[in-house]
Design an enzyme around this catalytic site. Structure first.
Site, PDB file in Angstrom:
ATOM      1  N   HIS A  48       0.815  -1.222   0.000  1.00 30.72           N
ATOM      2  CA  HIS A  48       0.000   0.000   0.000  1.00 30.72           C
ATOM      3  C   HIS A  48       0.844   1.266   0.000  1.00 30.72           C
ATOM      4  CE1 HIS A  48      -4.027  -1.799   0.585  1.00 30.72           C
ATOM      5  NE2 HIS A  48      -3.285  -2.814   0.991  1.00 30.72           N
ATOM      6  N   ASP A 101       3.339   9.504  -0.718  1.00 22.82           N
ATOM      7  CA  ASP A 101       2.175   8.710  -0.323  1.00 22.82           C
ATOM      8  C   ASP A 101       1.945   7.623  -1.354  1.00 22.82           C
ATOM      9  OD1 ASP A 101      -0.056   8.110   1.249  1.00 22.82           O
ATOM     10  OD2 ASP A 101      -0.686  10.207   1.359  1.00 22.82           O
TER      11      ASP A 101
HETATM   12  P1  ADQ Z   1      -3.105   5.930   4.861  1.00 19.63           P
HETATM   13  O1  ADQ Z   1      -1.714   6.419   5.026  1.00 19.63           O
HETATM   14  O2  ADQ Z   1      -3.856   5.714   6.107  1.00 19.63           O
HETATM   15  O3  ADQ Z   1      -3.173   4.631   3.957  1.00 19.63           O
HETATM   16  P2  ADQ Z   1      -5.074   7.288   2.988  1.00 19.63           P
HETATM   17  O4  ADQ Z   1      -4.955   6.650   1.658  1.00 19.63           O
HETATM   18  O5  ADQ Z   1      -5.275   8.748   2.881  1.00 19.63           O
HETATM   19  O6  ADQ Z   1      -3.824   7.103   3.962  1.00 19.63           O
HETATM   20  O7  ADQ Z   1      -6.299   6.573   3.667  1.00 19.63           O
HETATM   21  C1  ADQ Z   1      -6.810   6.953   4.832  1.00 19.63           C
HETATM   22  C2  ADQ Z   1      -8.232   6.454   5.004  1.00 19.63           C
HETATM   23  O8  ADQ Z   1      -8.543   6.735   6.338  1.00 19.63           O
HETATM   24  C3  ADQ Z   1      -9.211   7.204   4.112  1.00 19.63           C
HETATM   25  O9  ADQ Z   1     -10.303   6.381   3.772  1.00 19.63           O
HETATM   26  C4  ADQ Z   1      -9.643   8.356   5.037  1.00 19.63           C
HETATM   27  O10 ADQ Z   1     -10.942   8.861   4.816  1.00 19.63           O
HETATM   28  C5  ADQ Z   1      -9.566   7.708   6.397  1.00 19.63           C
HETATM   29  N1  ADQ Z   1      -9.254   8.746   7.397  1.00 19.63           N
HETATM   30  C6  ADQ Z   1      -8.148   9.495   7.503  1.00 19.63           C
HETATM   31  N2  ADQ Z   1      -8.261  10.368   8.533  1.00 19.63           N
HETATM   32  C7  ADQ Z   1      -9.467  10.171   9.070  1.00 19.63           C
HETATM   33  C8  ADQ Z   1     -10.191  10.762  10.155  1.00 19.63           C
HETATM   34  N3  ADQ Z   1      -9.692  11.761  10.892  1.00 19.63           N
HETATM   35  N4  ADQ Z   1     -11.424  10.283  10.421  1.00 19.63           N
HETATM   36  C9  ADQ Z   1     -11.933   9.296   9.675  1.00 19.63           C
HETATM   37  N5  ADQ Z   1     -11.319   8.706   8.654  1.00 19.63           N
HETATM   38  C10 ADQ Z   1     -10.099   9.125   8.351  1.00 19.63           C
HETATM   39  C11 ADQ Z   1      -2.217   3.753   3.319  1.00 19.63           C
HETATM   40  C12 ADQ Z   1      -1.175   4.429   2.413  1.00 19.63           C
HETATM   41  C13 ADQ Z   1      -1.883   5.280   1.355  1.00 19.63           C
HETATM   42  C14 ADQ Z   1      -2.854   4.410   0.561  1.00 19.63           C
HETATM   43  C15 ADQ Z   1      -3.767   3.630   1.498  1.00 19.63           C
HETATM   44  C16 ADQ Z   1      -4.618   2.613   0.728  1.00 19.63           C
HETATM   45  O11 ADQ Z   1      -0.294   5.236   3.182  1.00 19.63           O
HETATM   46  O12 ADQ Z   1      -0.939   5.866   0.482  1.00 19.63           O
HETATM   47  O13 ADQ Z   1      -3.652   5.235  -0.264  1.00 19.63           O
HETATM   48  O14 ADQ Z   1      -3.017   2.910   2.467  1.00 19.63           O
HETATM   49  O15 ADQ Z   1      -3.829   1.773  -0.055  1.00 19.63           O
END
Ligand code: ADQ
Length: 483
Positions: free
Chosen positions: A156, A364
């Site tokens: 990921h 990211d």
């Molecule tokens: P993350 O680093 O956690 O994921 P991201 O892809 O932005 O980053 O996903 C976060 C998820 O958590 C999103 O669905 C978002 O809505 C949710 N989220 C974040 N903050 C939140 C909050 N305060 N309240 C509720 N929900 C929240 C890792 C990798 C990324 C990759 C994903 C998926 O680092 O690059 O996109 O996995 O593969």
């Protein structure tokens, strides 16, 4: 259809609030519900001494198995190696990577522990899908124990430039572990190129037809599968959220000021410091925004047990306080900084209210918040996405305002441009972005990965060949020279 077995560090257990889970967890659970299958992961508990057998439960077609981890092993595996060494290095922050050989040994111990406990739960035709950097060696460990099933892996997070990857003393071991999978999926074509370059330039491998590669005495497949979201569902959630009291409260509190939103885990890969600096620069350089714009930064604390994250928390608190101290008025707080997470149906409304989605990670894998921001917009009056070129999502969302997160002046200028953008341009850009996130969803991601895995030919592996337990496929014993 073969049963699906998903392995991930954290999982969403029955009874846990799905509304609080990320989109990924929901997507994986949907796949299991459709095909039937097993979700195997860490229980969230550590024990002194040897941990016991996995706890089993099931709801409908999904079985769950969760495993405790010995407390010292957990520290080495999770705090020490996965998040202390791999995460920073893979996000191009070698200065934050704290390498300890003992941590790597703990990482291997936990992977062996997972393989030992997963093996008795497997059926011969199960399709196994392992997730993320915590479990790179899992296929090697499963193969050692005679598991011959098809095993796929999805990373990921980004794959780093080979020049950084080789700073890990065990880079060959980890690269060989990736080839022990029938299929390794990465987020973007750029990640695939970096891993291929490692195999070709560092260890004398060669590419074969299609997405196959031969290196370290093994053959494997590496391909890009950019992850998406459940776009339709998220758009509906955002639309409904406009009638929720939480959305009305935020909207009222803004008193018709424009909202800029950031939603991230509190992580140094997300570029929060530069984002706050850029917001400060916006107010300093274009004073007309004073009292007219609010930045809502949602950043729940993450990995608080890792030292680098505690330092980051102090830094961001200091910065948010500084911007507010410098610019706030009696009736206007420029930065609202919230260390908590929100249910998805509330978050979707906040994203829809925001005129600008400010997504500026330093690096990211994909960044699903960028895609959620697009999906959440009102088609008649959409906001503008400002997106770092170093998020995997930038490869697809080319009609966002693409920025270099290291360049604070550029970030501030992009904010200014986004806030001033006329409606027709906002609509044109949004339509093109929405088209992308509607085509490439969590469902197309999952189905294309599983289809590719199911159609993987048995790998003609070199080295010692042993007949697989169920006689269907052949597999190589671990190649000691590659470790
Ligand atoms: P993350 O680093 O956690 O994921 P991201 O892809 O932005 O980053 O996903 C976060 C998820 O958590 C999103 O669905 C978002 O809505 C949710 N989220 C974040 N903050 C939140 C909050 N305060 N309240 C509720 N929900 C929240 C890792 C990798 C990324 C990759 C994903 C998926 O680092 O690059 O996109 O996995 O593969």
């Amino acid at each position: 259809m073969a049963r699906l077995v998903i392995v991930s560090n954290r999982l969403v257990l029955p009874g846990e609030k799905l509304a609080r889970a990320g989109g990924l967890a929901v997507g994986l659970r949907d796949a299991l519900a459709r095909r039937g299958g097993l979700w195997f992961g860490w229980s969230g508990e550590t024990t002194e001494g040897t941990a016991g057998e996995p706890k089993l439960s099931s709801v409908g077609k999904i079985a769950y198995a969760t495993l405790d981890i010995n407390a010292a092993d957990y520290r080495d595996f999770y705090v020490g190696y996965a998040n202390g060494a791999l995460w920073p290095l893979f996000h191009h922050r070698p200065g934050l990577s704290l390498y300890r050989r003992s941590a790597f040994e703990g990482y291997l111990r936990v992977n062996t522990w997972f393989a030992q406990n997963l093996k008795p739960l497997l059926q011969p035709d199960d399709l196994i899908w392992v997730h993320d950097y915590h479990f790179i060696p899992l296929a090697t460990e499963l193969r050692r124990q005679g598991v011959a099933n098809r095993i796929g892996f999805f990373l990921h997070i980004p794959f780093p430039a080979p020049e950084l990857f080789v700073t890990l003393p065990e880079h060959k071991r980890l690269a060989s572990d990736l080839l022990a999978y029938d299929l390794t999926g990465l987020q973007t074509a750029a990640d695939v190129r970096r891993l291929q370059r490692y195999f070709l330039e560092e260890v004398g491998g060669r590419t074969l037809e299609g997405d196959r590669i031969e290196a370290l005495g093994q053959k494997g497949r590496i391909a890009a599968f950019p992850i998406g979201i459940d776009t339709e569902r998220f758009a509906r959630t955002a639309d409904k959220a406009m009638r929720r009291p939480e959305t009305a409260r935020l909207s009222d509190s803004l008193s018709s000021r424009s909202l800029v939103i950031g939603v991230d885990r509190l992580d140094y890969s997300k570029g929060l410091a530069n984002r706050l600096e850029a917001f400060q620069e916006l107010l300093a350089r274009w004073p007309e925004h004073k009292s007219r714009v609010t930045l809502l930064q949602i950043a729940p604390v993450s990995r608080g047990e890792v030292a680098q994250y505690r330092a980051l928390r102090r830094e961001i608190e200091g910065l948010a306080g500084r911007v507010n101290g410098k610019f706030a008025e009696a009736d206007w707080t420029p930065v609202r900084y919230l260390n908590r997470s929100f249910p998805r149906n509330v978050l979707a409304g906040y994203l829809r209210l925001a005129r600008v989605g400010f997504v500026t990670p330093i690096r990211d894998g994909m960044n699903l918040v960028a895609k959620e921001y697009v999906a959440a917009q009102d088609p008649a009056d959409p906001g503008v996405l400002v997106l770092s070129r170093f998020a995997g999502a930038a490869g697809e969302l080319t009609d966002a305002l693409i920025v270099n997160p290291y360049d604070i002046d550029e970030l501030a200028a992009a904010l200014h441009r986004a806030l001033a953008m006329p409606l027709d341009q906002r609509i044109a850009r949004w339509r093109s972005l929405m088209d992308v996130v509607s085509r490439n969803t969590i469902k197309t991601w999952r189905e294309s990965f599983l289809q590719a895995l199911e159609s993987s030919p048995p790998l003609a592996l070199e080295g010692a060949m042993v007949e697989a337990g169920n006689g269907r496929r052949k597999l190589a014993s671990a190649d000691a020279s590659a470790k």
